[in-house]
Design a protein around this motif. Structure first.
Motif, PDB file in Angstrom:
ATOM      1  N   PHE A   1       0.802  -1.215   0.000  1.00  0.00           N
ATOM      2  CA  PHE A   1       0.000   0.000   0.000  1.00  0.00           C
ATOM      3  C   PHE A   1       0.842   1.275   0.000  1.00  0.00           C
ATOM      4  O   PHE A   1       0.296   2.373   0.062  1.00  0.00           O
ATOM      5  CB  PHE A   1      -0.954   0.010   1.202  1.00  0.00           C
ATOM      6  N   ILE A   2       2.166   1.147  -0.090  1.00  0.00           N
ATOM      7  CA  ILE A   2       3.038   2.314  -0.132  1.00  0.00           C
ATOM      8  C   ILE A   2       2.968   2.911  -1.542  1.00  0.00           C
ATOM      9  O   ILE A   2       3.107   2.206  -2.529  1.00  0.00           O
ATOM     10  CB  ILE A   2       4.490   1.925   0.233  1.00  0.00           C
ATOM     11  N   ARG A   3       2.755   4.215  -1.632  1.00  0.00           N
ATOM     12  CA  ARG A   3       2.567   4.888  -2.917  1.00  0.00           C
ATOM     13  C   ARG A   3       3.467   6.113  -3.043  1.00  0.00           C
ATOM     14  O   ARG A   3       3.923   6.670  -2.043  1.00  0.00           O
ATOM     15  CB  ARG A   3       1.114   5.353  -3.071  1.00  0.00           C
ATOM     16  N   GLN A   4       3.661   6.562  -4.275  1.00  0.00           N
ATOM     17  CA  GLN A   4       4.423   7.777  -4.530  1.00  0.00           C
ATOM     18  C   GLN A   4       3.772   8.950  -3.807  1.00  0.00           C
ATOM     19  O   GLN A   4       2.550   9.037  -3.726  1.00  0.00           O
ATOM     20  CB  GLN A   4       4.466   8.090  -6.024  1.00  0.00           C
ATOM     21  N   GLY A   5       4.631   9.838  -3.300  1.00  0.00           N
ATOM     22  CA  GLY A   5       4.138  11.027  -2.622  1.00  0.00           C
ATOM     23  C   GLY A   5       3.995  10.895  -1.119  1.00  0.00           C
ATOM     24  O   GLY A   5       3.792  11.895  -0.430  1.00  0.00           O
ATOM     25  N   MET A   6       4.102   9.662  -0.587  1.00  0.00           N
ATOM     26  CA  MET A   6       3.999   9.473   0.860  1.00  0.00           C
ATOM     27  C   MET A   6       5.272   9.986   1.528  1.00  0.00           C
ATOM     28  O   MET A   6       6.366   9.747   1.034  1.00  0.00           O
ATOM     29  CB  MET A   6       3.817   7.996   1.215  1.00  0.00           C
ATOM     30  N   PRO A   7       5.155  10.671   2.661  1.00  0.00           N
ATOM     31  CA  PRO A   7       6.348  11.118   3.372  1.00  0.00           C
ATOM     32  C   PRO A   7       7.072   9.944   4.044  1.00  0.00           C
ATOM     33  O   PRO A   7       6.466   8.922   4.381  1.00  0.00           O
ATOM     34  CB  PRO A   7       5.818  12.097   4.406  1.00  0.00           C
ATOM     35  N   GLU A   8       8.363  10.104   4.235  1.00  0.00           N
ATOM     36  CA  GLU A   8       9.211   9.067   4.826  1.00  0.00           C
ATOM     37  C   GLU A   8       8.698   8.622   6.201  1.00  0.00           C
ATOM     38  O   GLU A   8       8.678   7.436   6.511  1.00  0.00           O
ATOM     39  CB  GLU A   8      10.628   9.628   4.953  1.00  0.00           C
ATOM     40  N   GLY A   9       8.247   9.560   7.011  1.00  0.00           N
ATOM     41  CA  GLY A   9       7.743   9.235   8.340  1.00  0.00           C
ATOM     42  C   GLY A   9       6.521   8.336   8.299  1.00  0.00           C
ATOM     43  O   GLY A   9       6.370   7.444   9.138  1.00  0.00           O
ATOM     44  N   GLU A  10       5.645   8.552   7.348  1.00  0.00           N
ATOM     45  CA  GLU A  10       4.450   7.717   7.225  1.00  0.00           C
ATOM     46  C   GLU A  10       4.826   6.294   6.822  1.00  0.00           C
ATOM     47  O   GLU A  10       4.265   5.325   7.333  1.00  0.00           O
ATOM     48  CB  GLU A  10       3.485   8.313   6.200  1.00  0.00           C
ATOM     49  N   VAL A  11       5.790   6.169   5.912  1.00  0.00           N
ATOM     50  CA  VAL A  11       6.262   4.838   5.502  1.00  0.00           C
ATOM     51  C   VAL A  11       6.859   4.119   6.704  1.00  0.00           C
ATOM     52  O   VAL A  11       6.558   2.956   6.961  1.00  0.00           O
ATOM     53  CB  VAL A  11       7.298   4.942   4.356  1.00  0.00           C
ATOM     54  N   LEU A  12       7.686   4.817   7.460  1.00  0.00           N
ATOM     55  CA  LEU A  12       8.308   4.238   8.648  1.00  0.00           C
ATOM     56  C   LEU A  12       7.258   3.794   9.654  1.00  0.00           C
ATOM     57  O   LEU A  12       7.358   2.717  10.246  1.00  0.00           O
ATOM     58  CB  LEU A  12       9.256   5.259   9.270  1.00  0.00           C
ATOM     59  N   PHE A  13       6.219   4.591   9.834  1.00  0.00           N
ATOM     60  CA  PHE A  13       5.142   4.251  10.759  1.00  0.00           C
ATOM     61  C   PHE A  13       4.365   3.024  10.288  1.00  0.00           C
ATOM     62  O   PHE A  13       4.028   2.158  11.074  1.00  0.00           O
ATOM     63  CB  PHE A  13       4.195   5.451  10.912  1.00  0.00           C
ATOM     64  N   LYS A  14       4.066   2.946   8.998  1.00  0.00           N
ATOM     65  CA  LYS A  14       3.246   1.861   8.460  1.00  0.00           C
ATOM     66  C   LYS A  14       3.976   0.523   8.382  1.00  0.00           C
ATOM     67  O   LYS A  14       3.395  -0.510   8.685  1.00  0.00           O
ATOM     68  CB  LYS A  14       2.720   2.213   7.073  1.00  0.00           C
ATOM     69  N   ILE A  15       5.234   0.532   7.929  1.00  0.00           N
ATOM     70  CA  ILE A  15       5.907  -0.758   7.685  1.00  0.00           C
ATOM     71  C   ILE A  15       7.218  -0.935   8.443  1.00  0.00           C
ATOM     72  O   ILE A  15       7.869  -1.958   8.315  1.00  0.00           O
ATOM     73  CB  ILE A  15       6.127  -1.007   6.181  1.00  0.00           C
ATOM     74  N   GLY A  16       7.612   0.050   9.226  1.00  0.00           N
ATOM     75  CA  GLY A  16       8.790  -0.094  10.069  1.00  0.00           C
ATOM     76  C   GLY A  16      10.098   0.209   9.364  1.00  0.00           C
ATOM     77  O   GLY A  16      10.127   0.647   8.216  1.00  0.00           O
ATOM     78  N   LYS A  17      11.190  -0.033  10.089  1.00  0.00           N
ATOM     79  CA  LYS A  17      12.526   0.229   9.566  1.00  0.00           C
ATOM     80  C   LYS A  17      12.858  -0.730   8.434  1.00  0.00           C
ATOM     81  O   LYS A  17      12.451  -1.889   8.466  1.00  0.00           O
ATOM     82  CB  LYS A  17      13.566   0.077  10.668  1.00  0.00           C
ATOM     83  N   PRO A  18      13.634  -0.259   7.465  1.00  0.00           N
ATOM     84  CA  PRO A  18      14.013  -1.148   6.351  1.00  0.00           C
ATOM     85  C   PRO A  18      15.073  -2.160   6.787  1.00  0.00           C
ATOM     86  O   PRO A  18      15.776  -1.952   7.783  1.00  0.00           O
ATOM     87  CB  PRO A  18      14.582  -0.181   5.318  1.00  0.00           C
ATOM     88  N   ASP A  19      15.182  -3.239   6.012  1.00  0.00           N
ATOM     89  CA  ASP A  19      16.229  -4.230   6.260  1.00  0.00           C
ATOM     90  C   ASP A  19      17.580  -3.716   5.768  1.00  0.00           C
ATOM     91  O   ASP A  19      18.626  -4.119   6.262  1.00  0.00           O
ATOM     92  CB  ASP A  19      15.886  -5.545   5.551  1.00  0.00           C
ATOM     93  N   HIS A  20      17.548  -2.828   4.781  1.00  0.00           N
ATOM     94  CA  HIS A  20      18.779  -2.250   4.231  1.00  0.00           C
ATOM     95  C   HIS A  20      18.478  -0.839   3.737  1.00  0.00           C
ATOM     96  O   HIS A  20      17.419  -0.585   3.177  1.00  0.00           O
ATOM     97  CB  HIS A  20      19.299  -3.107   3.075  1.00  0.00           C
ATOM     98  N   GLU A  21      19.425   0.083   3.966  1.00  0.00           N
ATOM     99  CA  GLU A  21      19.270   1.457   3.486  1.00  0.00           C
ATOM    100  C   GLU A  21      20.488   1.835   2.656  1.00  0.00           C
ATOM    101  O   GLU A  21      21.622   1.571   3.047  1.00  0.00           O
ATOM    102  CB  GLU A  21      19.141   2.422   4.666  1.00  0.00           C
TER     103      GLU A  21
END
Length: 94
Positions: free
Chosen positions: A28-48
């Motif tokens: 459900f992650i889409r273009q235009g979403m802020p980084e904080g919202e992505v972090l809140f919805k799906i958590g920290k990435p496995d790799h950055e």
């Protein structure tokens, strides 16, 4: 002692169910979403990976999420430009 053990088990079960829900939210992650919202919805990435961090240019980075419970066999790569989702790639990983 029993109350502490019960609290720990309850917390562990809640964390496990949260992680499972997060992996399901990746689609459900889409273009235009802020980084904080992505972090809140799906958590920290496995790799950055930092793509560009030069003065005078917008910062670009990519977050990679490996396949997980609820999103099995799917590698998700999210590219951010200036803190906003610029691109979402979902690939089948076997």
């Amino acid at each position: 002692m029993r109350l502490t053990t019960l609290a720990f088990v309850t917390l562990a079960m809640a964390a496990t169910s949260t992680l499972a829900a997060d992996a399901k939210e990746r689609k459900f992650i889409r273009q235009g979403m802020p980084e904080g919202e992505v972090l809140f919805k799906i958590g920290k990435p496995d790799h950055e990976n930092m793509i560009r961090a030069e003065q005078g240019h917008p910062e670009e980075k990519a977050w990679t999420y490996f396949p997980g419970y609820g999103d099995a066999q799917t590698l998700t790569v999210i590219t951010f430009r200036s803190g906003v989702v610029a691109k979402v790639e979902r690939k089948i990983a076997r």
